[in-house]
Design a protein around this motif. Structure first.
Motif, PDB file in Angstrom:
ATOM      1  N   VAL A  69      71.566 -51.066  85.121  1.00 53.45           N
ATOM      2  CA  VAL A  69      71.366 -50.009  86.118  1.00 53.45           C
ATOM      3  C   VAL A  69      70.819 -48.748  85.439  1.00 53.45           C
ATOM      4  O   VAL A  69      69.875 -48.117  85.936  1.00 53.45           O
ATOM      5  N   MET A  70      71.413 -48.379  84.302  1.00 53.94           N
ATOM      6  CA  MET A  70      70.925 -47.203  83.571  1.00 53.94           C
ATOM      7  C   MET A  70      69.482 -47.405  83.110  1.00 53.94           C
ATOM      8  O   MET A  70      68.665 -46.479  83.191  1.00 53.94           O
ATOM      9  N   THR A  71      69.153 -48.600  82.647  1.00 54.92           N
ATOM     10  CA  THR A  71      67.780 -48.898  82.219  1.00 54.92           C
ATOM     11  C   THR A  71      66.819 -48.773  83.391  1.00 54.92           C
ATOM     12  O   THR A  71      65.711 -48.234  83.238  1.00 54.92           O
ATOM     13  N   MET A  72      67.226 -49.246  84.566  1.00 49.17           N
ATOM     14  CA  MET A  72      66.364 -49.138  85.745  1.00 49.17           C
ATOM     15  C   MET A  72      66.151 -47.671  86.130  1.00 49.17           C
ATOM     16  O   MET A  72      65.034 -47.269  86.477  1.00 49.17           O
ATOM     17  N   ILE A  73      67.196 -46.861  86.047  1.00 45.60           N
ATOM     18  CA  ILE A  73      67.076 -45.436  86.372  1.00 45.60           C
ATOM     19  C   ILE A  73      66.140 -44.750  85.371  1.00 45.60           C
ATOM     20  O   ILE A  73      65.242 -43.988  85.757  1.00 45.60           O
ATOM     21  N   ILE A  74      66.328 -45.032  84.086  1.00 38.03           N
ATOM     22  CA  ILE A  74      65.489 -44.418  83.051  1.00 38.03           C
ATOM     23  C   ILE A  74      64.044 -44.886  83.186  1.00 38.03           C
ATOM     24  O   ILE A  74      63.105 -44.106  82.975  1.00 38.03           O
ATOM     25  N   SER A  75      63.830 -46.143  83.572  1.00 42.41           N
ATOM     26  CA  SER A  75      62.470 -46.648  83.790  1.00 42.41           C
ATOM     27  C   SER A  75      61.828 -45.974  84.998  1.00 42.41           C
ATOM     28  O   SER A  75      60.632 -45.664  84.984  1.00 42.41           O
ATOM     29  N   ALA A  76      62.618 -45.743  86.044  1.00 47.43           N
ATOM     30  CA  ALA A  76      62.099 -45.024  87.218  1.00 47.43           C
ATOM     31  C   ALA A  76      61.737 -43.589  86.837  1.00 47.43           C
ATOM     32  O   ALA A  76      60.698 -43.065  87.284  1.00 47.43           O
ATOM     33  N   LEU A  77      62.554 -42.960  86.001  1.00 50.33           N
ATOM     34  CA  LEU A  77      62.230 -41.613  85.504  1.00 50.33           C
ATOM     35  C   LEU A  77      60.920 -41.620  84.721  1.00 50.33           C
ATOM     36  O   LEU A  77      60.132 -40.673  84.810  1.00 50.33           O
ATOM     37  N   LEU A  78      60.699 -42.690  83.958  1.00 53.18           N
ATOM     38  CA  LEU A  78      59.446 -42.811  83.204  1.00 53.18           C
ATOM     39  C   LEU A  78      58.249 -42.826  84.146  1.00 53.18           C
ATOM     40  O   LEU A  78      57.255 -42.128  83.916  1.00 53.18           O
ATOM     41  N   VAL A  79      58.348 -43.611  85.212  1.00 55.41           N
ATOM     42  CA  VAL A  79      57.246 -43.699  86.178  1.00 55.41           C
ATOM     43  C   VAL A  79      56.993 -42.332  86.810  1.00 55.41           C
ATOM     44  O   VAL A  79      55.841 -41.867  86.867  1.00 55.41           O
ATOM     45  N   ILE A  80      58.047 -41.684  87.256  1.00 57.62           N
ATOM     46  CA  ILE A  80      57.898 -40.365  87.880  1.00 57.62           C
ATOM     47  C   ILE A  80      57.347 -39.365  86.871  1.00 57.62           C
ATOM     48  O   ILE A  80      56.441 -38.580  87.181  1.00 57.62           O
ATOM     49  N   GLY A  81      57.875 -39.399  85.648  1.00 55.73           N
ATOM     50  CA  GLY A  81      57.392 -38.500  84.604  1.00 55.73           C
ATOM     51  C   GLY A  81      55.930 -38.719  84.274  1.00 55.73           C
ATOM     52  O   GLY A  81      55.180 -37.763  84.053  1.00 55.73           O
ATOM     53  N   ALA A  82      55.492 -39.973  84.249  1.00 56.39           N
ATOM     54  CA  ALA A  82      54.081 -40.265  83.964  1.00 56.39           C
ATOM     55  C   ALA A  82      53.196 -39.744  85.086  1.00 56.39           C
ATOM     56  O   ALA A  82      52.146 -39.148  84.831  1.00 56.39           O
ATOM     57  N   ILE A  83      53.610 -39.969  86.316  1.00 55.98           N
ATOM     58  CA  ILE A  83      52.808 -39.513  87.464  1.00 55.98           C
ATOM     59  C   ILE A  83      52.729 -37.994  87.490  1.00 55.98           C
ATOM     60  O   ILE A  83      51.660 -37.423  87.695  1.00 55.98           O
ATOM     61  N   LYS A  84      53.862 -37.332  87.218  1.00 53.97           N
ATOM     62  CA  LYS A  84      53.906 -35.864  87.269  1.00 53.97           C
ATOM     63  C   LYS A  84      53.498 -35.215  85.946  1.00 53.97           C
ATOM     64  O   LYS A  84      53.491 -33.991  85.841  1.00 53.97           O
ATOM     65  N   ARG A  85      53.217 -36.053  84.928  1.00 53.19           N
ATOM     66  CA  ARG A  85      52.847 -35.563  83.600  1.00 53.19           C
ATOM     67  C   ARG A  85      53.961 -34.698  83.014  1.00 53.19           C
ATOM     68  O   ARG A  85      53.719 -33.644  82.439  1.00 53.19           O
ATOM     69  N   ASN A  86      55.205 -35.176  83.174  1.00 51.55           N
ATOM     70  CA  ASN A  86      56.385 -34.446  82.751  1.00 51.55           C
ATOM     71  C   ASN A  86      57.022 -35.185  81.568  1.00 51.55           C
ATOM     72  O   ASN A  86      57.687 -36.212  81.745  1.00 51.55           O
ATOM     73  N   ARG A  87      56.833 -34.654  80.374  1.00 47.25           N
ATOM     74  CA  ARG A  87      57.358 -35.283  79.160  1.00 47.25           C
ATOM     75  C   ARG A  87      58.884 -35.339  79.157  1.00 47.25           C
ATOM     76  O   ARG A  87      59.482 -36.285  78.638  1.00 47.25           O
ATOM     77  N   PHE A  88      59.523 -34.321  79.711  1.00 49.76           N
ATOM     78  CA  PHE A  88      60.986 -34.267  79.734  1.00 49.76           C
ATOM     79  C   PHE A  88      61.561 -35.471  80.476  1.00 49.76           C
ATOM     80  O   PHE A  88      62.570 -36.043  80.058  1.00 49.76           O
ATOM     81  N   MET A  89      60.927 -35.879  81.561  1.00 51.20           N
ATOM     82  CA  MET A  89      61.409 -37.037  82.327  1.00 51.20           C
ATOM     83  C   MET A  89      61.124 -38.355  81.596  1.00 51.20           C
ATOM     84  O   MET A  89      61.801 -39.353  81.828  1.00 51.20           O
ATOM     85  N   MET A  90      60.129 -38.354  80.730  1.00 52.57           N
ATOM     86  CA  MET A  90      59.765 -39.554  79.987  1.00 52.57           C
ATOM     87  C   MET A  90      60.625 -39.748  78.733  1.00 52.57           C
ATOM     88  O   MET A  90      60.780 -40.869  78.254  1.00 52.57           O
ATOM     89  N   LEU A  91      61.178 -38.664  78.213  1.00 51.90           N
ATOM     90  CA  LEU A  91      61.886 -38.694  76.936  1.00 51.90           C
ATOM     91  C   LEU A  91      63.034 -39.704  76.875  1.00 51.90           C
ATOM     92  O   LEU A  91      63.161 -40.423  75.868  1.00 51.90           O
ATOM     93  N   PRO A  92      63.898 -39.820  77.909  1.00 53.53           N
ATOM     94  CA  PRO A  92      64.978 -40.818  77.803  1.00 53.53           C
ATOM     95  C   PRO A  92      64.453 -42.236  77.576  1.00 53.53           C
ATOM     96  O   PRO A  92      65.013 -42.998  76.782  1.00 53.53           O
TER      97      PRO A  92
END
Length: 168
Positions: A69-92
């Motif tokens: 579940v945590m991996t899925m949440i962190i992967s979803a954050l990666l997708v959102i971070g990539a779309i928004k160009r937000n490194r902070f969301m991609m870092l985890p």
């Protein structure tokens, strides 16, 4: 003032942008996590850990489910971070994925050794081949994401009035 690091890769699979490769990596993380979670919760496969093999199977399933579940949440954050160009969301994801790649490599080698110890050479060889291919793909996807992560940092450092662009 330190110079920004150049991205390690300039594309994903020689065809897509690093951003697209990063989004693909995140989506794969969510999908694989969800499929594995469903498998773990709906089957009666005996599970054990490498380090603490005395834990009851149902406890191992709970721990694995929480991790998935945590991996899925962190992967979803990666997708959102990539779309928004937000490194902070991609870092985890960047941090978690390299740790998981190391853990996967250790697990593949450990499991292959167990096969060999139990005189199941074919199983050991197949586990090594497919396991190490999986590790290589995983590390490549991490490199794609990390390269995009670095590219965003480099672009952040270059503003519209960056003097380095005008130096000769």
């Amino acid at each position: 003032m330190s110079t920004p690091k150049m991205p390690l890769l300039d594309s994903c699979c020689g065809r897509w942008s690093l951003k697209v490769g990063t989004i693909i990596s995140g989506v794969l993380g969510v999908i694989i996590g969800a499929v594995t979670l469903i498998f773990v919760l709906t089957t009666n496969v005996k599970m054990q850990t490498i380090v603490i093999d005395t834990l009851p199977s149902h406890i191992v399933k709970i721990i694995l489910a929480i991790n998935l579940v945590m991996t899925m949440i962190i992967s979803a954050l990666l997708v959102i971070g990539a779309i928004k160009r937000n490194r902070f969301m991609m870092l985890p994801w960047v941090i978690l994925a390299i740790m998981l790649a190391i853990g996967l490599a250790i697990s593949v080698i450990y499991t292959a050794v167990v096969f060999f110890i139990h005189k199941q050479a074919l199983g050991g060889v197949l586990w090594l081949i497919f396991g190490l291919i999986s590790v290589a793909i995983y590390v490549y996807l991490w490199l794609v994401v990390f390269s995009y992560f670095q590219l965003l940092q480099e672009e952040k450092g270059r503003g519209p009035y960056d003097r380095s662009a005008y130096k000769r």
